[in-house]
Scaffold this motif. Sequence first.
Motif, PDB file in Angstrom:
ATOM      1  N   LEU A 118     112.638  25.836  -9.568  1.00 34.65           N
ATOM      2  CA  LEU A 118     113.610  25.482  -8.531  1.00 34.65           C
ATOM      3  C   LEU A 118     114.406  24.271  -8.984  1.00 34.65           C
ATOM      4  O   LEU A 118     113.859  23.264  -9.410  1.00 34.65           O
ATOM      5  CB  LEU A 118     112.876  25.192  -7.219  1.00 34.65           C
ATOM      6  N   ALA A 145     107.895  27.698  -7.424  1.00 33.22           N
ATOM      7  CA  ALA A 145     107.336  28.702  -6.525  1.00 33.22           C
ATOM      8  C   ALA A 145     106.828  29.864  -7.355  1.00 33.22           C
ATOM      9  O   ALA A 145     107.152  29.994  -8.530  1.00 33.22           O
ATOM     10  CB  ALA A 145     108.390  29.171  -5.533  1.00 33.22           C
ATOM     11  N   SER A 189     120.456  31.926  -4.026  1.00 29.52           N
ATOM     12  CA  SER A 189     119.122  31.384  -3.810  1.00 29.52           C
ATOM     13  C   SER A 189     118.357  31.303  -5.120  1.00 29.52           C
ATOM     14  O   SER A 189     118.817  31.768  -6.158  1.00 29.52           O
ATOM     15  CB  SER A 189     118.353  32.268  -2.826  1.00 29.52           C
ATOM     16  N   ILE A 204     105.206  35.446  -1.533  1.00 27.15           N
ATOM     17  CA  ILE A 204     105.887  34.203  -1.900  1.00 27.15           C
ATOM     18  C   ILE A 204     104.937  33.037  -1.673  1.00 27.15           C
ATOM     19  O   ILE A 204     104.347  32.906  -0.593  1.00 27.15           O
ATOM     20  CB  ILE A 204     107.177  34.030  -1.081  1.00 27.15           C
ATOM     21  N   MET A 243     104.195  28.655  -2.679  1.00 27.68           N
ATOM     22  CA  MET A 243     104.686  27.381  -3.201  1.00 27.68           C
ATOM     23  C   MET A 243     103.493  26.556  -3.643  1.00 27.68           C
ATOM     24  O   MET A 243     102.599  26.271  -2.835  1.00 27.68           O
ATOM     25  CB  MET A 243     105.488  26.631  -2.132  1.00 27.68           C
ATOM     26  N   TYR A 289     115.917  29.420  -1.170  1.00 28.90           N
ATOM     27  CA  TYR A 289     114.818  30.161  -1.778  1.00 28.90           C
ATOM     28  C   TYR A 289     114.987  31.671  -1.601  1.00 28.90           C
ATOM     29  O   TYR A 289     114.728  32.444  -2.522  1.00 28.90           O
ATOM     30  CB  TYR A 289     113.478  29.743  -1.156  1.00 28.90           C
ATOM     31  N   ALA A 303     110.111  27.255   0.972  1.00 31.60           N
ATOM     32  CA  ALA A 303     109.974  28.600   0.417  1.00 31.60           C
ATOM     33  C   ALA A 303     109.249  29.531   1.368  1.00 31.60           C
ATOM     34  O   ALA A 303     109.491  30.738   1.374  1.00 31.60           O
ATOM     35  CB  ALA A 303     109.234  28.539  -0.920  1.00 31.60           C
TER      36      ALA A 303
END
Length: 391
Positions: A8, A35, A78, A118, A120, A317, A352
């Motif tokens: 990121l 992430a 994103s 997803i 983080m 994100y 995220a």
Amino acid sequence: MKKIPLLLLLALLLTGCPDRRDGKPTAENMADEEAELSEVAFDELEGWHKDNAEEMIGVFSANCEKIQKLKTPFIGNSQIKIDSRDYQRVCMEFSREKINQSAEFKAFVEKNFTAYLIQMNGNAEGKFTAYYESEIRASKTRHGQYVYPVYGRPADLVELNLKDFDPDLPNMRLVGRLSGQKMLPYHTRAEIEKAPFAAPVLLWGDSAVDIHIMQIQGSAVAKLDDGTQVRIGYADNNGRRFKGIGSILLSKGLLKSGKADMISIKKWLAAHPIEGQKLMRENERYIFHRIIEGKGPIGAFGLPLTAGRSLAVDRQYIPLGALMWLSTYTPDKKPLNKMVAAQDIGSAIKGAVRGDYFWGSGGDEILTHAGKMNSTGHYYILIPKGTADGK
């Protein structure tokens, strides 16, 4: 499980934040974090076989119509990248198959998409709240109790984007006004509400509290005194920093922790009109509106939101337009597992794993449910097969 790191990018953190439902952020705030996407089978999604996804067919069809017109290489802007060409290929296949049943649509999704959890920093848990399209009572003319203006976009509000001046600068929208040859920050909420203010008045409402809540939600249905109704949508904002009225009341000890849902906030403000007006003005962000046509409030993706199927996300994100699988809980702790679409953004939706679930349209009854949702959960992004590792 297949793990895919996503670096990121670091960007500048400026004052001012995107407003709920505006689709026009005043600044991009990115975290210097990593992430992960972890591939999972559809059978691993909680409630996958129980969800009646028939109403998602129309949502996906509308998304496809918009995505088919994209000229950019990726869906959205994103950190998670989805190749627009792969999505357009899937949309063409969807159009050919004439799908109209839930089982058919889920089979189509299984065939053409891959699901990714997803996370983080290895943590998949996040926070999920809800929002709704509010309701106000209004009139086209000022009279009687209808004394609170619903302003349209003022003519003296100007904007600039740093990237327009130098492609190496951040894609950052700044809002202000001109004073001579100098650009200044735009007027605060307090300055705007102290009439007279030079902006078109769309309608006159009967409640300053309802108008404030409408600004937080971003849109409303206005029930007019002539028996008709119109839909009000977001037009722009004054670029000032957003501060939630709930956090203001909590910080001053006027509401207890755990009791700051929107119904409780609305009751407190209505019971303390003078002090309430002063506290609402601590939120300097002011929303300007427009009258919109058609069904449903319009989300940041430019499409009408669908109750129970549209999700507001952090588009730094999550790409707007993406299909997702949501696994969280309703305010009464019942499992909420269903397919949704990332179609909106919000001022408090940062991170995220962070979502705002669109509950629907209505008055205090729906506010009772939407305003109390504050659940932990996680979600998955569904990426068309062919997109290289979601990057």
